[in-house]
Design an enzyme around this catalytic site. Structure first.
Site, PDB file in Angstrom:
ATOM      1  N   HIS A  72       1.172  -0.801   0.158  1.00 23.82           N
ATOM      2  CA  HIS A  72       0.275   0.354  -0.006  1.00 23.82           C
ATOM      3  C   HIS A  72       1.137   1.032  -0.125  1.00 23.82           C
ATOM      4  O   HIS A  72       0.640   2.686   0.626  1.00 23.82           O
ATOM      5  CB  HIS A  72      -0.954   0.190   1.105  1.00 23.82           C
ATOM      6  CG  HIS A  72      -1.547  -0.943   0.860  1.00 23.82           C
ATOM      7  ND1 HIS A  72      -3.027  -0.658   1.154  1.00 23.82           N
ATOM      8  CD2 HIS A  72      -1.795  -2.195   1.556  1.00 23.82           C
ATOM      9  CE1 HIS A  72      -4.065  -2.002   1.064  1.00 23.82           C
ATOM     10  NE2 HIS A  72      -3.380  -2.797   1.539  1.00 23.82           N
ATOM     11  N   ARG A 109      -6.803   7.344   3.722  1.00 23.16           N
ATOM     12  CA  ARG A 109      -5.916   6.960   2.568  1.00 23.16           C
ATOM     13  C   ARG A 109      -6.986   5.669   2.505  1.00 23.16           C
ATOM     14  O   ARG A 109      -6.656   5.141   2.477  1.00 23.16           O
ATOM     15  CB  ARG A 109      -4.283   6.563   3.866  1.00 23.16           C
ATOM     16  CG  ARG A 109      -3.694   6.551   2.855  1.00 23.16           C
ATOM     17  CD  ARG A 109      -2.424   6.466   2.955  1.00 23.16           C
ATOM     18  NE  ARG A 109      -1.213   6.972   2.714  1.00 23.16           N
ATOM     19  CZ  ARG A 109      -0.935   5.351   1.598  1.00 23.16           C
ATOM     20  NH1 ARG A 109      -1.329   4.032   2.392  1.00 23.16           N
ATOM     21  NH2 ARG A 109      -0.143   5.605   1.090  1.00 23.16           N
ATOM     22  N   ASN A 145     -10.555  -2.163   2.746  1.00 21.14           N
ATOM     23  CA  ASN A 145      -9.716  -2.946   1.154  1.00 21.14           C
ATOM     24  C   ASN A 145     -11.027  -2.939   0.316  1.00 21.14           C
ATOM     25  O   ASN A 145     -12.690  -2.493   1.009  1.00 21.14           O
ATOM     26  CB  ASN A 145      -9.606  -4.117   1.092  1.00 21.14           C
ATOM     27  CG  ASN A 145      -7.889  -4.374   1.263  1.00 21.14           C
ATOM     28  OD1 ASN A 145      -7.407  -3.035   1.058  1.00 21.14           O
ATOM     29  ND2 ASN A 145      -7.613  -5.254   1.289  1.00 21.14           N
ATOM     30  N   PHE A 158       1.086 -13.824   4.722  1.00 20.01           N
ATOM     31  CA  PHE A 158       1.192 -13.128   4.142  1.00 20.01           C
ATOM     32  C   PHE A 158       2.325 -12.269   3.689  1.00 20.01           C
ATOM     33  O   PHE A 158       2.658 -11.935   2.176  1.00 20.01           O
ATOM     34  CB  PHE A 158       0.490 -11.697   5.194  1.00 20.01           C
ATOM     35  CG  PHE A 158       0.326 -10.462   4.473  1.00 20.01           C
ATOM     36  CD1 PHE A 158      -0.580  -9.980   3.261  1.00 20.01           C
ATOM     37  CD2 PHE A 158       1.315  -9.137   4.819  1.00 20.01           C
ATOM     38  CE1 PHE A 158      -1.086  -8.696   3.032  1.00 20.01           C
ATOM     39  CE2 PHE A 158       1.183  -7.978   3.977  1.00 20.01           C
ATOM     40  CZ  PHE A 158      -0.145  -7.840   3.454  1.00 20.01           C
ATOM     41  N   ARG A 355      -2.828  -9.186  12.056  1.00 20.90           N
ATOM     42  CA  ARG A 355      -2.134  -8.036  11.217  1.00 20.90           C
ATOM     43  C   ARG A 355      -2.584  -7.286  12.729  1.00 20.90           C
ATOM     44  O   ARG A 355      -1.407  -5.878  12.434  1.00 20.90           O
ATOM     45  CB  ARG A 355      -4.032  -7.207  10.541  1.00 20.90           C
ATOM     46  CG  ARG A 355      -4.112  -8.151   9.039  1.00 20.90           C
ATOM     47  CD  ARG A 355      -4.958  -7.118   8.102  1.00 20.90           C
ATOM     48  NE  ARG A 355      -5.271  -6.344   8.373  1.00 20.90           N
ATOM     49  CZ  ARG A 355      -6.628  -5.363   7.547  1.00 20.90           C
ATOM     50  NH1 ARG A 355      -7.590  -5.972   7.814  1.00 20.90           N
ATOM     51  NH2 ARG A 355      -5.885  -4.525   7.166  1.00 20.90           N
ATOM     52  N   TYR A 359       0.836  -4.030  11.907  1.00 22.01           N
ATOM     53  CA  TYR A 359       0.622  -2.758  11.496  1.00 22.01           C
ATOM     54  C   TYR A 359       1.957  -1.699  12.602  1.00 22.01           C
ATOM     55  O   TYR A 359       2.310  -0.807  12.196  1.00 22.01           O
ATOM     56  CB  TYR A 359      -0.935  -2.197  11.778  1.00 22.01           C
ATOM     57  CG  TYR A 359      -1.069  -2.620  10.112  1.00 22.01           C
ATOM     58  CD1 TYR A 359      -1.594  -4.165  10.613  1.00 22.01           C
ATOM     59  CD2 TYR A 359      -1.776  -1.743   9.472  1.00 22.01           C
ATOM     60  CE1 TYR A 359      -2.087  -4.863   8.730  1.00 22.01           C
ATOM     61  CE2 TYR A 359      -2.828  -2.514   8.482  1.00 22.01           C
ATOM     62  CZ  TYR A 359      -2.665  -3.799   8.157  1.00 22.01           C
ATOM     63  OH  TYR A 359      -3.357  -4.787   6.910  1.00 22.01           O
ATOM     64  N   ARG A 366       9.230   2.341   9.986  1.00 18.13           N
ATOM     65  CA  ARG A 366       8.500   3.771   8.329  1.00 18.13           C
ATOM     66  C   ARG A 366       9.446   4.669   9.467  1.00 18.13           C
ATOM     67  O   ARG A 366       9.575   5.667   9.238  1.00 18.13           O
ATOM     68  CB  ARG A 366       7.137   3.364   8.228  1.00 18.13           C
ATOM     69  CG  ARG A 366       6.646   2.986   7.043  1.00 18.13           C
ATOM     70  CD  ARG A 366       5.055   2.981   6.086  1.00 18.13           C
ATOM     71  NE  ARG A 366       4.126   3.522   7.570  1.00 18.13           N
ATOM     72  CZ  ARG A 366       3.721   4.577   6.958  1.00 18.13           C
ATOM     73  NH1 ARG A 366       5.016   5.617   6.371  1.00 18.13           N
ATOM     74  NH2 ARG A 366       3.315   5.676   7.937  1.00 18.13           N
TER      75      ARG A 366
HETATM   76 FE1  HDE Z   1      -2.462  -4.888   5.394  1.00 21.22          FE
HETATM   77  N1  HDE Z   1      -0.652  -4.127   5.525  1.00 21.22           N
HETATM   78  N2  HDE Z   1      -2.275  -6.449   5.735  1.00 21.22           N
HETATM   79  N3  HDE Z   1      -4.920  -5.160   4.583  1.00 21.22           N
HETATM   80  N4  HDE Z   1      -2.922  -2.789   4.619  1.00 21.22           N
HETATM   81  C1  HDE Z   1      -0.306  -2.559   5.391  1.00 21.22           C
HETATM   82  O1  HDE Z   1       1.027  -1.528   7.541  1.00 21.22           O
HETATM   83  C2  HDE Z   1      -1.276  -7.060   6.790  1.00 21.22           C
HETATM   84  C3  HDE Z   1      -4.544  -6.868   5.407  1.00 21.22           C
HETATM   85  C4  HDE Z   1      -4.452  -2.421   4.496  1.00 21.22           C
HETATM   86  O2  HDE Z   1      -3.437   3.372   4.017  1.00 21.22           O
HETATM   87  C5  HDE Z   1       1.337  -2.572   6.178  1.00 21.22           C
HETATM   88  O3  HDE Z   1       1.109   0.943   7.552  1.00 21.22           O
HETATM   89  C6  HDE Z   1      -0.955  -8.260   7.547  1.00 21.22           C
HETATM   90  C7  HDE Z   1      -5.998  -6.950   4.662  1.00 21.22           C
HETATM   91  C8  HDE Z   1      -4.160  -1.195   4.097  1.00 21.22           C
HETATM   92  O4  HDE Z   1      -1.910   3.930   5.883  1.00 21.22           O
HETATM   93  C9  HDE Z   1       1.418  -3.744   7.067  1.00 21.22           C
HETATM   94  C10 HDE Z   1      -2.057  -8.497   6.525  1.00 21.22           C
HETATM   95  C11 HDE Z   1      -7.019  -5.883   4.316  1.00 21.22           C
HETATM   96  C12 HDE Z   1      -3.547  -0.426   4.193  1.00 21.22           C
HETATM   97  C13 HDE Z   1       0.220  -4.730   6.788  1.00 21.22           C
HETATM   98  C14 HDE Z   1      -2.856  -7.286   5.918  1.00 21.22           C
HETATM   99  C15 HDE Z   1      -5.218  -4.697   5.059  1.00 21.22           C
HETATM  100  C16 HDE Z   1      -2.649  -2.038   4.717  1.00 21.22           C
HETATM  101  C17 HDE Z   1       2.429  -2.024   5.499  1.00 21.22           C
HETATM  102  C18 HDE Z   1      -1.978 -10.386   6.897  1.00 21.22           C
HETATM  103  C19 HDE Z   1      -8.060  -5.165   3.847  1.00 21.22           C
HETATM  104  C20 HDE Z   1      -2.629   0.714   3.763  1.00 21.22           C
HETATM  105  C21 HDE Z   1       1.971  -0.452   5.627  1.00 21.22           C
HETATM  106  C22 HDE Z   1      -2.503 -10.665   7.917  1.00 21.22           C
HETATM  107  C23 HDE Z   1      -9.040  -5.814   5.428  1.00 21.22           C
HETATM  108  C24 HDE Z   1      -3.094   1.388   4.856  1.00 21.22           C
HETATM  109  C25 HDE Z   1       1.319  -0.420   7.135  1.00 21.22           C
HETATM  110  C26 HDE Z   1      -2.420   2.689   4.525  1.00 21.22           C
HETATM  111  C27 HDE Z   1      -1.191  -1.419   4.886  1.00 21.22           C
HETATM  112  C28 HDE Z   1       0.579  -5.764   7.143  1.00 21.22           C
HETATM  113  C29 HDE Z   1      -4.246  -8.128   5.033  1.00 21.22           C
HETATM  114  C30 HDE Z   1      -5.580  -3.575   4.615  1.00 21.22           C
HETATM  115  C31 HDE Z   1       2.414  -4.405   6.369  1.00 21.22           C
HETATM  116  C32 HDE Z   1       0.094  -8.627   7.673  1.00 21.22           C
HETATM  117  C33 HDE Z   1      -7.159  -7.968   5.055  1.00 21.22           C
HETATM  118  C34 HDE Z   1      -6.011  -0.022   3.515  1.00 21.22           C
HETATM  119  O5  HDE Z   1       1.437  -3.936   8.099  1.00 21.22           O
END
Ligand code: HDE
Length: 688
Positions: A72, A109, A145, A158, A355, A359, A366
């Site tokens: 992202h 965002r 999402n 992931f 998650r 996060y 970062r």
């Molecule tokens: Fe994320 N995801 N994600 N994701 N995700 C990140 O966090 C992660 C998942 C989503 O605008 C990271 O700050 C894991 C699902 C959005 O700043 C990180 C898993 C969904 C954004 C991370 C998932 C998301 C992130 C990278 C599996 C929808 C952007 C930078 C368990 C419900 C947020 C950050 C923004 C961002 C990890 C799966 C949505 C690496 C480990 C499911 C919208 O922490």
């Protein structure tokens, strides 16, 4: 107002006429006398190490970059408010979901997932939809999402998923694309991804605008009321402008014409006061109801059809202010799924638990310090008091002797309060410590089939075309074959069509299937075409003008577009514009070569016959019209435009409206509310 600044001794050549502004200083506040010349031993001599002003400026510049998000990375954001209109007080003590008519500030965002920060907006990709609510009880982050399910069921997968979809490490490409071997290699060996892949290959991953897409919290969450009772909830964002996408060929071309298409669209809409809106909707269900679902709601590869648990719309999100500074706000905002408020709690979805670790952890990488919570965009807007102290970049100056608890020394110090504070829902937990997936998570195909079969025929065609495109970019035949095997299980006709599209003549190997798919009832809510927006509101009409174009028709068009609450952009051979037939001059928003028709939802041609004949020999003009037609757009054309229409291969249909009078302009825009003439597609694009 203007000062002539002469810089450096004897430097008459270096005079600047600059508006008088505030005094420039160093970071220490020292007034600066000359910011254009470093300190040298003579005008042609060496630069001196003594120049602390130069060193400070370059030192800060050298450290301006921070790591981009690991996923992202490319995002754009806006401030706004959330206003609840229907209270959920019966099921939650969270004030944000129970106190109506309160404006809760938010920061939202949007992002693509796979591409780097500088990638293009129209990649075929899932979009992030992350909302930070600055509530009176602390920050609640709903990090969702635009698709209600996910690729994997367990967070431990992931990093593999992301390594597979990102550019391949030995070559550094492709950027922002899933159409390559490593992605499909991973997917072909991950049957749980099949449902998500159906959504991903649909037009939902090429949205027309960030303002025209849905959002989903994906996981089940718990709501907990004052009595301590729990209700499960799925959270949805429904766009006021409806759900709309572009067609793939358009996406490809938009990426070249305007790689910032989505961020520009959001920014411009907000700047002109056309504030994007979504409604927050909830699906509420009890544990007992969940047990009767034909899937496990804790499995994030499953969704709950609206027909099974209806949506309840409860509040409005309005984005009304662009960030002042993209780095300070959009880049530094730190969403954490673990940011909850009392009355909202996690479910046992294993992906969500992963998650919650990720996060928080990633923000340290970062943003460089545990004090990222103090950055203005991340700090709560309600009073807060912790005993957390020190750390890199501490910005607060704490007072007093006591930075711990319990203590008698500071009677007014922060105290935990069992009544007001967050209490984890006391769910009972049992079971042996195992690395196992629940058997209730093992039906990987039924909802994938349900999604595909719930699509309109055109939408199915687009899924087939997307799969043919993506798998066509896969060089390893075994990967292509393995994916075809999964598609055959999802729905045999889908598998056969994709195989035909790929020219795949061999037998398709059958994959091992844990649970044979069943036929679930169709769900109209997942089809965008079953729920067409039927409006030009918030959309953009482009009109190509030539010298001597009809001023009356242009005036009628300006009026009708404004009445439709859309935007009109003028395209002309030159950016300086054209002189109309009444002698008035009109400036252009785009020169023809820089304003291709992919940038507009509907296009018009107000051109004289003479100009049209000349334009028929201009590739940019022919492509403008040809693309609009093959992208199924509604075209309004003055009679003089016929030579250009003919050269561009435009055939008369319900979406080509000839304009002779102001009334015809209205008719064109009335038809344009349909946004696309889908029935034209078989004429211009064949899908096997
Ligand atoms: Fe994320 N995801 N994600 N994701 N995700 C990140 O966090 C992660 C998942 C989503 O605008 C990271 O700050 C894991 C699902 C959005 O700043 C990180 C898993 C969904 C954004 C991370 C998932 C998301 C992130 C990278 C599996 C929808 C952007 C930078 C368990 C419900 C947020 C950050 C923004 C961002 C990890 C799966 C949505 C690496 C480990 C499911 C919208 O922490």
């Amino acid at each position: 107002m203007f000062d002539t600044v002469t810089l450096g001794a004897g430097g008459e050549w270096h005079q600047l006429a600059m508006p008088k502004g505030q005094l420039l200083t160093t970071a220490q506040g020292m007034p600066v006398s000359d910011d254009q010349n470093s300190l040298k031993a003579g005008p042609r001599g060496l630069v001196l190490l003594e120049d602390f002003a130069l060193r400070e400026k370059i030192f800060h510049f050298d450290h301006e970059r921070i790591p981009e998000r690991v996923v992202h990375a490319r995002g754009t954001a806006a401030h706004g408010v959330f206003r609840l209109y229907e209270s959920l007080a019966e099921v939650t003590r969270a004030k944000v979901l129970s106190e109506t008519a309160v404006d809760v500030p938010v920061f939202v965002r949007f992002s693509t997932v796979a591409g780097n920060r500088g990638s293009a907006d129209l990649a075929r990709d899932v979009r992030g939809f992350a909302v930070k609510f600055y509530t009176g009880e602390g920050n609640w982050d709903l990090v969702g999402n635009n698709i209600p399910v996910f690729f994997v069921q367990d967070a431990i997968k992931f990093p593999d998923l992301v390594h597979a979809v990102k550019e391949e490490p030995d070559r550094g490409f492709p950027q922002a694309a899933s159409a390559h071997d490593t992605f499909w290699d991973f997917i072909a060996l991950t049957p749980e991804a099949m449902h998500m892949v159906m959504w991903q290959m649909s037009d939902r991953t090429i949205p027309r605008s960030l303002r025209m897409m849905e959002g989903f919290g994906v996981h089940s969450f718990r709501l907990v009321n004052d009595a301590g009772q729990s209700t499960f909830v799925k959270l949805h964002w429904k766009p006021a402008l409806g759900c709309q996408s572009v067609v793939w060929d358009e996406a490809v071309k938009i990426n070249g014409a305007d790689p910032d298409f989505h961020r520009r669209d959001l920014y411009e809409a907000i700047e002109k006061g056309d504030f994007p809106e979504w409604e927050l909707a909830v699906q509420l269900f009890s544990e007992a109801e969940a047990e009767a679902f034909p899937f496990d709601h804790l499995d994030p590869t499953k969704f709950i059809p609206e027909e099974l648990v209806p949506l309840r719309r409860i509040g409005t999100l309005t984005l009304n202010r662009n960030p002042s500074n993209v780095f300070d706000e959009t880049e530094q905002v730190a969403f954490c799924t673990s940011n909850l408020v009392p009355g909202i709690d996690f479910s046992d979805d294993p992906l969500l638990h992963g998650r919650n670790f990720s996060y928080l952890d990633t923000q340290l990488k970062r943003l460089g310090s545990t004090n990222f919570t103090k950055l203005p965009i991340n700090a709560p807007r309600c009073p807060f008091a912790t005993f957390q102290r020190e750390g890199h970049m501490q910005t607060e100056v704490h007072k007093g002797r006591v930075s711990y608890s319990p203590s008698m020394l500071d009677p007014s110090g922060p105290r935990a309060d069992p009544a007001a504070g967050f209490r984890t829902f006391p769910a009972s937990v049992s079971g042996a410590t195992v690395r196992e997936r629940s058997a209730s998570f093992s039906d990987h195909y039924s909802q994938a089939r349900q999604f595909y079969l719930s699509q309109a025929t055109t939408e199915q065609d687009h899924i087939v075309a997307a799969l043919v495109f993506e798998l066509g970019k896969v060089e390893t035949l075994a990967v292509r074959a393995a994916m075809l095997g999964h598609l055959m299980v999802i729905e045999a006709s889908l598998g056969r069509r994709v195989a035909a599209g790929l020219g795949f003549d061999d037998d398709v190997p059958a994959p091992p299937v844990a649970v044979e798919p069943v036929d679930l009832p169709h769900t109209a809510a997942v089809s965008m075409m079953a729920n067409p927006p039927m409006t030009l509101k918030g959309r953009c009409v482009g009109v190509l003008l030539s010298e001597g174009a009809d001023a009356t028709l242009l005036a009628a068009l300006q009026e009708s577009v404004a009445a439709a609450e859309a935007t009109l952009k003028i395209v002309a051979p030159k950016i300086g514009g054209v002189t109309l037939d009444d002698g008035s001059k009109v400036a252009a928003d785009h020169a023809l070569a820089g304003g291709p028709s992919v940038l507009f939802d509907s296009v018009g041609l107000l051109v004289s016959a003479e100009a049209a004949a000349m334009m028929a020999a201009q590739a940019a003009a022919v492509a403008w019209v040809h693309d609009a037609f093959q992208h199924l757009k509604i075209i309004g054309a003055s009679a003089g435009a016929q030579p250009l229409l003919d050269k561009a291969g435009v055939m008369a249909d319900a979406g080509v409206v000839m304009i002779e009078s102001a009334g015809d302009v209205d008719e064109w825009l009335e038809v344009a509310r349909e946004l696309r003439i889908w029935s034209r597609e078989p004429m211009v694009r064949r899908v096997d």
